[in-house]
Design an enzyme around this catalytic site. Structure first.
Site, mmCIF file in Angstrom:
data_model
loop_
_atom_site.group_PDB
_atom_site.id
_atom_site.type_symbol
_atom_site.label_atom_id
_atom_site.label_comp_id
_atom_site.label_asym_id
_atom_site.label_seq_id
_atom_site.Cartn_x
_atom_site.Cartn_y
_atom_site.Cartn_z
ATOM 1 C CE LYS A 295 -3.538 2.426 2.612
ATOM 2 N NZ LYS A 295 -4.476 2.391 3.741
ATOM 3 C CE LYS B 187 -6.067 1.938 -0.454
ATOM 4 N NZ LYS B 187 -6.420 2.050 0.904
HETATM 5 C C1 PBG Z 1 -7.168 3.286 5.543
HETATM 6 C C2 PBG Z 1 -7.589 3.233 4.138
HETATM 7 C C3 PBG Z 1 -7.471 4.224 3.166
HETATM 8 C C4 PBG Z 1 -8.044 3.720 2.005
HETATM 9 C C5 PBG Z 1 -8.502 2.439 2.292
HETATM 10 N N1 PBG Z 1 -8.188 2.154 3.617
HETATM 11 C C6 PBG Z 1 -6.980 5.600 3.255
HETATM 12 C C7 PBG Z 1 -5.627 5.946 3.648
HETATM 13 O O1 PBG Z 1 -4.732 5.099 3.749
HETATM 14 O O2 PBG Z 1 -5.439 7.124 3.883
HETATM 15 C C8 PBG Z 1 -8.143 4.447 0.700
HETATM 16 C C9 PBG Z 1 -9.158 3.963 -0.251
HETATM 17 C C10 PBG Z 1 -9.488 4.906 -1.339
HETATM 18 O O3 PBG Z 1 -8.816 5.923 -1.573
HETATM 19 O O4 PBG Z 1 -10.466 4.612 -2.037
HETATM 20 N N2 PBG Z 1 -8.162 2.870 6.420
#
Ligand code: PBG
Length: 328
Positions: free
Chosen positions: A196, A249
């Site tokens: 991520k 991601k």
């Molecule tokens: C954290 C989380 C995020 C997303 C999914 N889980 C945000 C982040 O890391 O700031 C992002 C998903 C998206 O942008 O659609 N709980």
């Protein structure tokens, strides 16, 4: 191998039936997971400004939405919760009566066959919007991991089918696996947000989940966008710790990572087409600059072609409708 003029690659492109016949990648509804945002209250359906067509919903509305999702043939939803109260330690995240725990119970009692995946993180629940417990401005790893394990167990107790930790703390998969097993959830899979990135594409999500950090950013735990080898190390660590499904991601700007993860590990691989990817397509099509449906399908097909088995996307409902319309 023959060469031109014997070989003509266009030969297979003239006839649409032939094109259909030789197509290598197909989208299927069973690939899709639809993310949903749940809030306290009743009869709440509030559109997220930067994500047209995506809403914060109270549980009553959410259940109706899930019925529609299910009737469209989408097998799974991913839940994000917005708590009533935020505090330093994100305590609603692991409260058996928290928003997610209530939402999971409501969905499972109405739609036992809809696969419910829950996002495990603290950022929506902490008053400072960070993904863990702070010491000054530092996000503490191990203290956070024990809260995440508690959160995961409480989701499983509520009936979640798959647990999806999105925090990027070190060692969280091992701790969550151990906690789930200890509490009798050895059959509950973990879909780990393994690679991520610290991405600007999450911007609109933070409006939706009300999780913008009060100061600083997430670069001390999410990955540097410049790194690919490190993504493989992240995935390897999660796999060794017990992840069943690994996720990359965002998706669209990280197709090389999806490809490499799938090639190297051969595991079920998920990709998250995140909020900013969705909003860019929505925004440009609203301006009349691109054809929304065409670009939507192209973007998701590319993610699958790169190697993703599972695609988490805010377009899931539109894709399902498209497939219904275009599949004979
Ligand atoms: C954290 C989380 C995020 C997303 C999914 N889980 C945000 C982040 O890391 O700031 C992002 C998903 C998206 O942008 O659609 N709980």
């Amino acid at each position: 191998m023959a060469n031109y003029p014997t070989k003509r690659l266009r030969r297979l492109r003239y006839n649409p039936v032939v094109r259909d016949m030789i197509r290598e990648t197909h989208l299927d509804k069973s690939d899709l997971i639809y993310p949903l945002f749940v809030v306290h209250g009743t009869n709440v359906k509030k559109e997220i400004k930067s994500m047209p067509g995506v809403y914060q919903m109270s549980i009553d509305v959410l259940v109706e939405e899930c019925k529609e999702v299910s009737s469209l043939g989408i097998p799974s939803v991913l839940l994000f919760g917005i708590p009533e109260h935020k505090d330093e330690r994100g305590s609603e995240a692991y409260d058996s009566n928290g928003i997610i725990q209530q939402a999971v119970r409501a969905i499972k009692s109405n739609l036992p066959n809809l696969l419910v995946v829950t996002d495990v993180c603290l950022c929506e629940y902490t008053s400072h919007g960070h993904c863990g417990v702070l010491d000054g401005e530092e996000i503490l790893n191990d203290e956070t991991v024990s809260l995440l394990a508690k959160e995961a167990v409480s989701h499983a107790e509520a009936g979640a089918d798959i647990i999806a930790p999105s925090d990027m703390m070190d060692g969280r998969i091992a701790s969550i696996r151990k906690a789930l097993d200890y509490k009798g959830f050895s059959k509950t899979p973990i879909m780990s947000y393994a690679a991520k990135y610290a991405s600007g594409f999450y911007g609109p999500f933070r409006d939706a989940a009300e999780s913008t950090p009060a100061f600083g950013d997430r670069r001390s735990h999410q990955m540097d966008v410049a790194n690919a080898e490190e993504a493989l190390r992240e995935v390897e660590a999660d796999v060794e710790e017990g992840a069943d499904i690994v996720m990359v991601k965002p998706a669209g700007a990280y197709l090389d990572i999806i490809y490499r993860v799938k090639e190297k590990f051969g595991l079920p691989t998920a990709a998250y087409q995140v909020s900013g990817e969705y909003s860019m397509i929505k925004g440009a099509s609203k301006l009349g600059w691109i054809d929304e449906e065409r670009v939507m399908i192209e973007s998701v097909l590319a993610i699958k072609r790169a190697g993703a088995d599972i695609i988490i996307t805010y377009f899931a409902k539109d894709i399902a409708k498209y497939l219904d319309r275009t599949r004979k």
